[in-house]
Design an enzyme around this catalytic site. Structure first.
Site, short mmCIF file in Angstrom:
data_model
loop_
_atom_site.label_atom_id
_atom_site.label_comp_id
_atom_site.label_asym_id
_atom_site.label_seq_id
_atom_site.Cartn_x
_atom_site.Cartn_y
_atom_site.Cartn_z
N LYS A 1 0.85 -1.21 0.00
CA LYS A 1 0.00 0.00 0.00
C LYS A 1 0.87 1.25 0.00
O LYS A 1 0.64 2.18 -0.77
CB LYS A 1 -0.87 0.00 1.25
CG LYS A 1 -1.50 1.34 1.60
CD LYS A 1 -2.40 1.29 2.80
CE LYS A 1 -1.69 1.43 4.11
NZ LYS A 1 -1.38 2.81 4.52
N ASN A 2 1.92 1.26 0.83
CA ASN A 2 2.70 2.49 1.04
C ASN A 2 3.71 2.74 -0.07
O ASN A 2 4.37 3.78 -0.07
CB ASN A 2 3.37 2.47 2.41
CG ASN A 2 2.34 2.57 3.52
OD1 ASN A 2 1.16 2.85 3.26
ND2 ASN A 2 2.75 2.32 4.74
N CYS B 1 -4.81 11.87 13.40
CA CYS B 1 -5.62 10.64 13.35
C CYS B 1 -5.36 9.90 14.65
O CYS B 1 -4.75 10.42 15.57
CB CYS B 1 -5.21 9.80 12.14
SG CYS B 1 -3.53 9.22 12.26
N ARG C 1 0.30 14.03 13.15
CA ARG C 1 0.56 13.89 11.71
C ARG C 1 0.77 15.25 11.02
O ARG C 1 0.07 15.63 10.10
CB ARG C 1 -0.55 13.12 11.01
CG ARG C 1 -0.99 11.82 11.66
CD ARG C 1 0.06 10.76 11.71
NE ARG C 1 0.49 10.23 10.43
CZ ARG C 1 -0.10 9.22 9.79
NH1 ARG C 1 -1.18 8.68 10.29
NH2 ARG C 1 0.39 8.78 8.63
N ASP D 1 5.00 0.44 12.16
CA ASP D 1 3.79 -0.20 11.63
C ASP D 1 3.64 -1.65 12.06
O ASP D 1 2.61 -2.27 11.78
CB ASP D 1 3.76 -0.13 10.10
CG ASP D 1 3.55 1.29 9.62
OD1 ASP D 1 3.71 1.54 8.41
OD2 ASP D 1 3.25 2.15 10.46
N ARG E 1 -8.26 -0.80 5.12
CA ARG E 1 -7.40 0.20 4.46
C ARG E 1 -6.06 -0.39 4.05
O ARG E 1 -5.43 0.08 3.13
CB ARG E 1 -7.16 1.40 5.41
CG ARG E 1 -8.38 2.27 5.65
CD ARG E 1 -8.00 3.50 6.45
NE ARG E 1 -6.81 4.08 5.85
CZ ARG E 1 -5.80 4.59 6.58
NH1 ARG E 1 -5.86 4.58 7.89
NH2 ARG E 1 -4.75 5.11 5.99
C1 EPZ Z 1 4.20 6.85 6.33
O1 EPZ Z 1 3.39 7.84 6.94
C2 EPZ Z 1 3.32 5.62 6.25
N1 EPZ Z 1 2.14 5.89 5.41
C3 EPZ Z 1 2.87 5.20 7.65
O2 EPZ Z 1 2.13 3.99 7.52
C4 EPZ Z 1 4.12 4.92 8.49
O3 EPZ Z 1 3.72 4.62 9.81
C5 EPZ Z 1 5.02 6.16 8.50
O4 EPZ Z 1 5.35 6.54 7.14
C6 EPZ Z 1 6.32 5.91 9.25
O5 EPZ Z 1 7.00 4.83 8.67
C7 EPZ Z 1 2.28 5.88 4.07
O6 EPZ Z 1 3.37 5.69 3.53
C8 EPZ Z 1 1.03 6.10 3.28
P1 EPZ Z 1 6.16 10.24 8.51
P2 EPZ Z 1 3.92 9.38 7.00
O7 EPZ Z 1 6.03 11.49 7.72
O8 EPZ Z 1 4.62 9.72 5.75
C9 EPZ Z 1 6.15 13.50 11.95
C10 EPZ Z 1 0.36 2.53 7.88
O9 EPZ Z 1 -0.03 1.96 8.92
N2 EPZ Z 1 6.09 14.47 10.84
O10 EPZ Z 1 7.41 9.44 8.38
O11 EPZ Z 1 2.77 10.24 7.41
C11 EPZ Z 1 4.83 12.79 12.13
O12 EPZ Z 1 3.97 13.54 12.95
C12 EPZ Z 1 0.75 3.99 7.95
O13 EPZ Z 1 0.48 1.98 6.76
C13 EPZ Z 1 6.23 15.82 11.14
O14 EPZ Z 1 6.42 16.20 12.30
O15 EPZ Z 1 4.95 9.27 8.19
C14 EPZ Z 1 5.22 11.48 12.76
O16 EPZ Z 1 5.32 11.64 14.15
C15 EPZ Z 1 0.53 4.59 9.32
N3 EPZ Z 1 6.15 16.73 10.12
C16 EPZ Z 1 6.60 11.21 12.16
O17 EPZ Z 1 7.06 12.44 11.60
C17 EPZ Z 1 5.93 16.34 8.82
O18 EPZ Z 1 5.88 17.21 7.93
C18 EPZ Z 1 6.61 10.14 11.06
O19 EPZ Z 1 5.83 10.61 10.03
C19 EPZ Z 1 5.78 14.96 8.55
C20 EPZ Z 1 5.87 14.05 9.58
#
Ligand code: EPZ
Length: 422
Positions: free
Chosen positions: A22-23, A116, A121, A305, A397
């Protein structure tokens, strides 16, 4: 609402194929917007998040088709840069369209995706990266309008290796004028898949999978046919399900190199894992051992995850384990539900102290998010008695018909769809 009903206590056995990631599929489908014409993406899983992404691409004017595991996206008729708020609110990954739409149209209108169940996020790293590439960002209420007369290469350093921010910046930089470097980039396999897809369309990117990605901007991309990598989190979920049911399963279409840290943790817990190319055999014929300390952090460390899922194994292990969540600030919503099934878990800030118990007991529980829901399924498979899981749309999802996957492995699990009242 649909529910899953599980009769626990049956060791899993048999073999299943792991579906596409998915990701990886979501950012790659978004990236199709950067090339005019028809792209074909294979090994795309049948998930509600994929349906939402297809709806968004149609709302932008694309023509799409999804047949068996292949998505076809014709972007020739794309005409809009505005992602409908109704669709944005269904899936925060719509934010992946910012880079591609900026590259294609020089403008994009999105809405704050909001938090969420697992955390706030934020998207500040996305916005600061796009600004560094020359975009102007105007925010009014929860509306964000991003414009760029011309995207120019830049040196970008991420405060945190955010997966989404790395992907969005990579996509926008692909068609920026000049050279872009992303330092402290996320290193997840899905980012390597996106790099390979973009390069197959004519991009010039190196370094995905390391903490420094270099992008030489190009003026045009050409649609292509591409196959998505297997879903490492679905594979990890099935491995843990086999372990907690004292089962013996074979997973096909897996990429063990994407699961190194999860394999290491499972072996420390006493799980037997045999690898032969893209086939993995997983068995655990005795009670799992406690694992003294597991810390989730960006790839290649233990993936956040799989945190909810591994907590179920630790709940049944022999001894005390400590599980620390460092990526999301709110990713322990499954603990209350597991406790209702008999787990002995104490939370202290972002650490869970898990004392293994001999068994869990079936109960009616509620999925709060995608991976918490998967953890409850695993707990139901191991529990004594019947478990009913509600709010299973969260699970759909990220898992393509999870009850069919598990039934093929001998589990007693079925989906109950309530008859609409007259
Ligand atoms: C991706 O989400 C994945 N989703 C998530 O999978 C996964 O948990 C996550 O990466 C971490 O590996 C998809 O790829 C669609 P991040 P993403 O930006 O990109 C903070 C699942 O279960 N952050 O690496 O949203 C954020 O708040 C899902 O399949 C900022 O502060 O993750 C979080 O604490 C859940 N500012 C941390 O970084 C930003 O601009 C990780 O977020 C962006 C993120």
């Amino acid at each position: 609402m649909e529910k899953l009903v599980i009769e626990g206590g049956r060791p899993l056995s048999g073999a299943i194929k792991i579906h596409g990631a998915k990701n990886a599929a979501l950012p790659i489908m978004a990236a199709c917007m950067m090339a005019e014409g028809t792209a074909m993406i294979r090994n795309v899983p049948d998930l509600s998040d994929i349906e939402v992404m297809l709806d968004i691409l149609k709302a932008l004017g694309c023509r799409t088709d999804y047949h068996q595991d292949t998505v076809t996206i014709n972007t020739s008729t794309a005409h809009s840069h505005h992602i409908p708020e109704s669709l944005m609110s269904q899936m925060r990954s719509s934010i992946f369209l910012m880079g591609p739409l900026l590259a294609r149209f020089g403008k994009v209108q999105v809405y704050q995706p909001g938090g969420c169940a697992i955390g706030e996020r934020k998207i500040d790293l996305h916005l600061s990266g796009l600004t560094a590439l020359g975009a102007q960002i105007e925010e009014a209420g929860n509306t964000i309008v991003c414009t760029a007369k011309e995207l120019r290469g830049a040196e970008i350093v991420l405060d945190f290796p955010s997966v989404g921010a790395t992907e969005n910046i990579m996509m926008a930089a692909t068609m920026a004028k000049g050279l872009t470097t992303i330092s402290n980039a996320a290193r997840e396999p899905e980012i390597q898949d996106l790099q390979n897809f973009l390069n197959a369309m004519g991009a010039n990117i190196i370094g995905a999978g390391t903490d420094t990605i270099t992008i030489e901007g190009v003026t045009e991309l050409t649609p292509c046919t591409y196959r998505i990598i297997p879903d490492r989190i679905v594979a990890g979920t099935m491995m843990i399900a086999a372990a907690v049911t004292r089962g013996n399963i074979t997973l096909e279409n897996v990429c063990p190199a994407h699961l190194t840290s999860a394999i290491h943790v499972l072996k420390r817990a006493g799980v037997q894992i045999a690898i032969n190319g893209d086939i993995m055999n997983v068995s655990c014929l005795t009670r799992p051992r406690a694992v003294e300390r597991i810390v989730t952090s960006p790839h290649p460390s233990f993936p956040t995850d799989l945190q909810s899922q591994i907590m179920v194994l630790l709940s049944l292990a022999d001894g005390l384990s400590i599980l620390k969540e460092t990526v999301f600030e709110g990713r322990f919503k499954h603990v209350d539900e597991l406790s209702r099934m008999g787990a002995d878990i104490r939370l202290d800030l972002n650490s869970a102290f898990v004392k293994g118990v001999p068994r869990l007991y079936g109960a009616t529980v509620e999925a709060t998010d995608l991976r918490a829901g998967a953890a409850l399924v695993i707990a139901g498979l191991a529990a004594q008695g019947t478990t009913v899981i509600e709010q299973i749309h969260h699970i759909d999802r990220g898992y393509d018909r999870i009850e069919q996957m598990l039934s093929r492995l001998g589990a007693s699990i079925h989906r109950v769809t309530p008859v609409p009242s007259e």
